[in-house]
Scaffold this motif. Structure first.
Motif, mmCIF file in Angstrom:
data_model
loop_
_atom_site.group_PDB
_atom_site.id
_atom_site.type_symbol
_atom_site.label_atom_id
_atom_site.label_comp_id
_atom_site.label_asym_id
_atom_site.label_seq_id
_atom_site.Cartn_x
_atom_site.Cartn_y
_atom_site.Cartn_z
ATOM 1 N N VAL A 246 0.680 -1.114 -0.009
ATOM 2 C CA VAL A 246 0.073 0.069 -0.100
ATOM 3 C C VAL A 246 0.859 1.137 0.020
ATOM 4 O O VAL A 246 0.794 2.210 -0.738
ATOM 5 N N GLU A 247 1.974 1.143 0.792
ATOM 6 C CA GLU A 247 2.682 2.382 1.013
ATOM 7 C C GLU A 247 3.569 2.625 -0.512
ATOM 8 O O GLU A 247 3.526 3.888 -0.885
ATOM 9 N N PHE A 248 3.757 1.600 -1.130
ATOM 10 C CA PHE A 248 4.622 1.686 -2.342
ATOM 11 C C PHE A 248 3.535 2.092 -3.380
ATOM 12 O O PHE A 248 3.790 2.877 -4.239
ATOM 13 N N GLN A 249 2.397 1.710 -3.521
ATOM 14 C CA GLN A 249 1.657 2.110 -4.387
ATOM 15 C C GLN A 249 1.004 3.601 -4.325
ATOM 16 O O GLN A 249 0.897 4.232 -5.177
ATOM 17 N N ALA A 250 0.945 3.999 -3.058
ATOM 18 C CA ALA A 250 0.533 5.334 -2.810
ATOM 19 C C ALA A 250 1.798 6.529 -3.346
ATOM 20 O O ALA A 250 1.352 7.373 -3.936
ATOM 21 N N LEU A 251 3.043 5.886 -3.219
ATOM 22 C CA LEU A 251 4.181 6.589 -3.949
ATOM 23 C C LEU A 251 4.036 6.783 -5.521
ATOM 24 O O LEU A 251 4.284 7.732 -5.701
ATOM 25 N N MET A 252 3.620 5.538 -5.965
ATOM 26 C CA MET A 252 3.579 5.547 -7.441
ATOM 27 C C MET A 252 2.453 6.526 -7.801
ATOM 28 O O MET A 252 2.671 7.407 -8.781
ATOM 29 N N VAL A 253 1.208 6.379 -7.248
ATOM 30 C CA VAL A 253 0.182 7.291 -7.579
ATOM 31 C C VAL A 253 0.488 8.951 -7.512
ATOM 32 O O VAL A 253 0.347 9.679 -8.089
ATOM 33 N N GLN A 254 1.167 9.050 -6.477
ATOM 34 C CA GLN A 254 1.781 10.439 -6.266
ATOM 35 C C GLN A 254 2.802 11.047 -7.232
ATOM 36 O O GLN A 254 2.698 12.131 -7.709
ATOM 37 N N PHE A 255 3.738 10.043 -7.584
ATOM 38 C CA PHE A 255 4.496 10.345 -8.603
ATOM 39 C C PHE A 255 3.707 10.552 -9.906
ATOM 40 O O PHE A 255 3.754 11.782 -10.729
ATOM 41 N N PHE A 256 2.536 10.013 -10.209
ATOM 42 C CA PHE A 256 1.691 10.118 -11.277
ATOM 43 C C PHE A 256 1.007 11.476 -11.294
ATOM 44 O O PHE A 256 0.992 12.214 -12.327
ATOM 45 N N LEU A 257 0.482 11.913 -10.212
ATOM 46 C CA LEU A 257 -0.192 13.115 -10.037
ATOM 47 C C LEU A 257 0.795 14.342 -9.913
ATOM 48 O O LEU A 257 0.272 15.523 -10.494
ATOM 49 N N GLN A 258 2.059 14.006 -9.746
ATOM 50 C CA GLN A 258 2.831 14.903 -9.866
ATOM 51 C C GLN A 258 3.685 15.274 -11.532
ATOM 52 O O GLN A 258 4.446 15.903 -11.767
ATOM 53 N N ARG A 259 3.010 14.292 -12.148
ATOM 54 C CA ARG A 259 3.676 14.197 -13.728
ATOM 55 C C ARG A 259 5.037 13.856 -13.685
ATOM 56 O O ARG A 259 5.714 14.112 -14.536
ATOM 57 N N ARG A 260 5.506 13.106 -12.787
ATOM 58 C CA ARG A 260 6.838 12.658 -12.987
ATOM 59 C C ARG A 260 6.800 11.265 -13.366
ATOM 60 O O ARG A 260 7.131 10.072 -12.676
ATOM 61 N N TYR A 261 6.525 11.307 -14.745
ATOM 62 C CA TYR A 261 6.302 9.722 -15.495
ATOM 63 C C TYR A 261 7.506 8.653 -15.614
ATOM 64 O O TYR A 261 7.295 7.450 -15.546
ATOM 65 N N GLN A 262 8.719 9.511 -15.506
ATOM 66 C CA GLN A 262 10.013 8.565 -15.596
ATOM 67 C C GLN A 262 9.916 7.659 -14.162
ATOM 68 O O GLN A 262 10.437 6.753 -14.100
ATOM 69 N N HIS A 263 9.650 8.720 -13.079
ATOM 70 C CA HIS A 263 9.735 8.072 -11.627
ATOM 71 C C HIS A 263 8.642 6.877 -11.722
ATOM 72 O O HIS A 263 8.625 5.981 -10.876
ATOM 73 N N VAL A 264 7.400 7.459 -12.454
ATOM 74 C CA VAL A 264 6.440 6.276 -12.203
ATOM 75 C C VAL A 264 6.828 5.074 -12.666
ATOM 76 O O VAL A 264 6.617 3.883 -12.218
ATOM 77 N N ILE A 265 7.478 4.984 -13.964
ATOM 78 C CA ILE A 265 7.918 3.752 -14.686
ATOM 79 C C ILE A 265 8.977 3.079 -13.544
ATOM 80 O O ILE A 265 9.137 1.792 -13.772
ATOM 81 N N MET A 266 9.964 3.877 -13.142
ATOM 82 C CA MET A 266 10.990 3.263 -12.453
ATOM 83 C C MET A 266 10.328 2.360 -11.194
ATOM 84 O O MET A 266 10.477 1.413 -10.826
ATOM 85 N N ALA A 267 9.132 3.187 -10.639
ATOM 86 C CA ALA A 267 8.737 2.658 -9.398
ATOM 87 C C ALA A 267 7.615 1.469 -9.859
ATOM 88 O O ALA A 267 7.948 0.570 -8.962
ATOM 89 N N THR A 268 7.047 1.169 -10.760
ATOM 90 C CA THR A 268 6.527 0.233 -11.429
ATOM 91 C C THR A 268 7.354 -1.014 -11.637
ATOM 92 O O THR A 268 7.212 -2.174 -11.252
ATOM 93 N N ARG A 269 8.562 -0.547 -12.222
ATOM 94 C CA ARG A 269 9.565 -1.748 -12.475
ATOM 95 C C ARG A 269 10.075 -2.159 -11.187
ATOM 96 O O ARG A 269 10.500 -3.251 -10.944
ATOM 97 N N PHE A 270 10.521 -1.346 -10.030
ATOM 98 C CA PHE A 270 10.813 -1.745 -8.663
ATOM 99 C C PHE A 270 9.594 -2.497 -8.172
ATOM 100 O O PHE A 270 10.052 -3.538 -7.489
ATOM 101 N N TYR A 271 8.675 -2.094 -8.369
ATOM 102 C CA TYR A 271 7.302 -2.982 -7.832
ATOM 103 C C TYR A 271 7.313 -4.247 -8.167
ATOM 104 O O TYR A 271 7.001 -5.421 -7.537
ATOM 105 N N ARG A 272 7.465 -4.662 -9.655
ATOM 106 C CA ARG A 272 7.523 -5.981 -10.176
ATOM 107 C C ARG A 272 8.479 -6.799 -9.318
ATOM 108 O O ARG A 272 8.518 -7.893 -9.186
ATOM 109 N N ALA A 273 9.927 -6.285 -9.444
ATOM 110 C CA ALA A 273 10.881 -6.898 -8.741
ATOM 111 C C ALA A 273 10.857 -7.320 -7.284
ATOM 112 O O ALA A 273 11.344 -8.182 -6.885
ATOM 113 N N LEU A 274 10.119 -6.015 -6.687
ATOM 114 C CA LEU A 274 10.049 -6.538 -5.155
ATOM 115 C C LEU A 274 9.015 -7.697 -4.766
ATOM 116 O O LEU A 274 9.081 -8.151 -3.974
#
Length: 614
Positions: A246-274
């Motif tokens: 839940v905490e990791f997903q909240a950070l991903m959504v926050q990156f998305f709201l801030q329009r930091r799309y490269q960080h969104v993609i990095m977060a999603t790839r870290f998420y799948r690895a973790l």
């Protein structure tokens, strides 16, 4: 809201983030599933470019906050320096190492170390640091889960041992019981003179049975305790994993709201690895989940978030290419809109940040005039609006002047009609009609030059005496006696046939004569450096005529020049009000010492002496 846009979910959230001033650095977020600050989720209509949020509507291209941010971007230098290139290289390296098929344990660890390097750059706003903290939190949770698994394995071994011991104890107890029964059946009666045994076989069997039961009860209690602890560890392990997700997903959504799309993609790839359990559903509230699904046509998942971010990146890239092509063809209107759209969607994307300042400066002048045109029409300054429309039409061959031109011409026609109506009312002596027509014409086009000319013409043709009577009544109501005094010649002549008003004028002029006399006397004292006397003289007149502006100004000047005397006298008056006779008398005497001819100080001393020595 229109359904299923190419980047529909992204677009309205981008505008919402811009309008709501979402900060660059992550702030403490609300619990997942709750509305942000209790507000409804925003919705965007791409047909009208209107964003609706919290019961209010905005045009995303005509908004003070957007204008300020966009203008700041247009005047900023392009991000092509060595530091910017190094930052982009770090993000590219992370995305490459975390790409599908490349996210090995070594690449994940190396990418985690690169996050610390990326957070050192100012443009990152320490978002990489936030992502690194989230990854570290997951690793800590996973290590905790591994310890719980190890503890459960140890407890499982002990449970198996207890179960085996319990089964063995049952077998021993049954064997002792069989032996006891066998011995009881085979025992022969002892002789009459036989000595009694110390402990009978039945007693030994009973003691053995009691010891066995106690041991079995302890083992059963221990077994139940170990099973309960094992279940508790299972629950803790599940909750720890859910909380980390839940905490990791909240950070991903926050990156998305801030329009930091490269960080969104990095977060999603870290998420799948973790988290390799295959569960990629986002834990969002009902409103946000429904809106996400309506905009993208898909349920909210990590994969959908990743694809929308990639689509936004592609859309920004195409928008910047379109801007450069339109700029080359001198289509500044369309070029400005395309750059504004790309900026709104991906303000922090490299394609937007690297646009050369020279190209952006060509948009600045056009944007300024565009915003100025909108403001001019809003305040009904149609002369300025007409001039801006002509300038914009010359500088941008694709500028659509139909809407502003229609508004300007409609206002002009209406204003001309109302002014003609006012002329006719003035000629026919219809004062009410004249006032109504002029008021309407002023509201339609306040700065119409023809309106000023007509107003001067109409008023110049009016009756001088009647106008003077009206002016006198207005000034008298406003208590502007100074203006009446300064224009007394006109009013004396005009009010000669109005006895009641003439009497009022007489009183006003007499009062003003007293005020002017007091001011002249005070000026004469000031020329003799008697500032205390000048102030006291003006103060007497002020007590009678406190609303005269010139008297107020003179009093203020002399108050400053006779500050010690004024302060001493006021202290004495204040203490007298507080019934402190002795202190007040002392201050009055001090004031009298500063200005011996002071009437205020002399009267104060006289009053207090009578109270002390009646």
């Amino acid at each position: 809201m229109h359904s299923t846009l190419p980047i529909g979910c992204g677009l309205f959230l981008f505008a919402a983030a811009c309008l709501a001033q979402v900060p660059d650095a992550p702030a403490p977020s609300a619990p997942v599933g709750e509305k942000p600050a209790g507000k409804d989720a925003p919705s965007f209509d791409p047909g009208s470019e209107i964003l609706s949020w919290d019961g209010r509507n905005w045009n995303i291209n005509n908004n003070r906050l957007f204008q300020a941010r966009f203008e700041k971007y247009l005047n900023a230098p392009e991000a092509t320096g060595a530091e910017d290139q190094q930052y982009r290289a770090v993000l590219t390296e992370i995305l490459t190492r975390l790409a599908p098929g490349s996210a090995t344990t070594q690449n994940v660890d190396y990418s985690f170390r690169l996050l610390a390097r990326g957070s050192n750059y100012d443009i990152d706003a320490r978002l990489c640091d936030s992502l690194a903290n989230a990854v570290y939190t997951v690793w800590v949770a996973q290590r905790s889960q591994q310890r719980l698994v190890t503890a459960n394995a140890a407890m499982q071994y002990e449970i198996m041992s207890l179960e085996a011991a319990t089964q063995h104890q049952g077998t021993v107890t049954q064997h002792a019981k069989d032996v006891s029964e066998k011995m009881s059946g085979s025992r022969k009666p002892a002789g009459k003179n036989a000595p009694p045994a110390k402990t009978s076989a039945n007693e030994q069997a009973a003691e053995a049975k009691q010891a066995t039961l106690e041991s079995a009860n302890w083992q059963m209690r221990r077994l139940a305790e170990m099973i309960a602890r094992q279940k508790s560890n299972d629950v803790k392990r599940e909750l720890s994993e859910i909380a980390a997700k839940v905490e990791f997903q909240a950070l991903m959504v926050q990156f998305f709201l801030q329009r930091r799309y490269q960080h969104v993609i990095m977060a999603t790839r870290f998420y799948r690895a973790l988290f390799n359990d295959g569960d990629s559903k986002l834990n969002l509230g009902k409103d946000a989940s429904d809106l996400f699904q309506r905009s993208t046509g898909q349920p909210p998942t990590v994969s959908v978030l990743d694809s929308v971010a990639n689509e936004a990146i592609r859309d920004v890239r195409e928008g910047v290419k379109a801007f450069e092509f339109l700029l080359e063809n001198k289509e500044l209107d369309s070029a400005t809109k395309r750059l504004a759209e790309a900026f709104t969607i991906g303000e922090y994307m490299p394609e937007v940040r690297t646009v050369p300042r020279e190209k952006k400066r060509r948009v600045v002048d056009f944007s300024h005039k565009g915003f100025q045109l909108i403001s001019a029409i809003e305040v009904k300054d149609y002369a300025l609006a007409d001039s801006l429309v002509k300038e914009l039409a010359v500088s941008a061959k694709d500028f659509d002047s139909s809407k502003p031109t229609a508004a300007i011409e409609t206002a002009r026609t209406t204003s001309h009609f109302l002014i003609a109506k006012a002329r006719n009312a003035a000629i026919s002596g219809d004062k009410q009609g004249l006032e109504t027509a002029l008021t309407a014409a002023t509201q339609t086009w306040p700065r119409n030059p023809e309106l000023a000319d007509v107003s001067r013409l109409i008023f110049s043709q009016g009756d001088v005496q009647e106008k003077a009577v009206i002016d006198f009544g207005q000034l008298l109501t406003q208590k502007n006696y100074r203006k009446i005094y300064e224009d007394s010649g006109r009013f004396i002549a005009a009010l000669a046939t109005y006895p009641d008003k003439a009497e009022q004028l007489k009183h006003v002029l007499e009062d003003m004569k007293q005020i002017e006399t007091a001011i002249l006397r005070a000026d004469e004292m000031a020329r003799q450096s008697n500032y205390a006397g000048a102030w006291e003289n003006v103060e007497k007149a002020f007590a009678q005529f406190p609303e005269d502006s010139k008297l107020n100004q003179t009093r203020a000047n002399f108050t400053t020049q006779a500050a010690d005397f004024v302060r001493t006298l006021r202290n004495a008056q204040e203490l007298e009000k507080q019934e402190q006779v002795g202190s007040s008398l002392a201050w009055y005497l001090k004031a009298q010492k500063i200005y011996p001819q002071s009437e205020f100080a002399g009267e104060g001393v006289g009053r207090l002496v009578k109270r002390v020595l009646p």
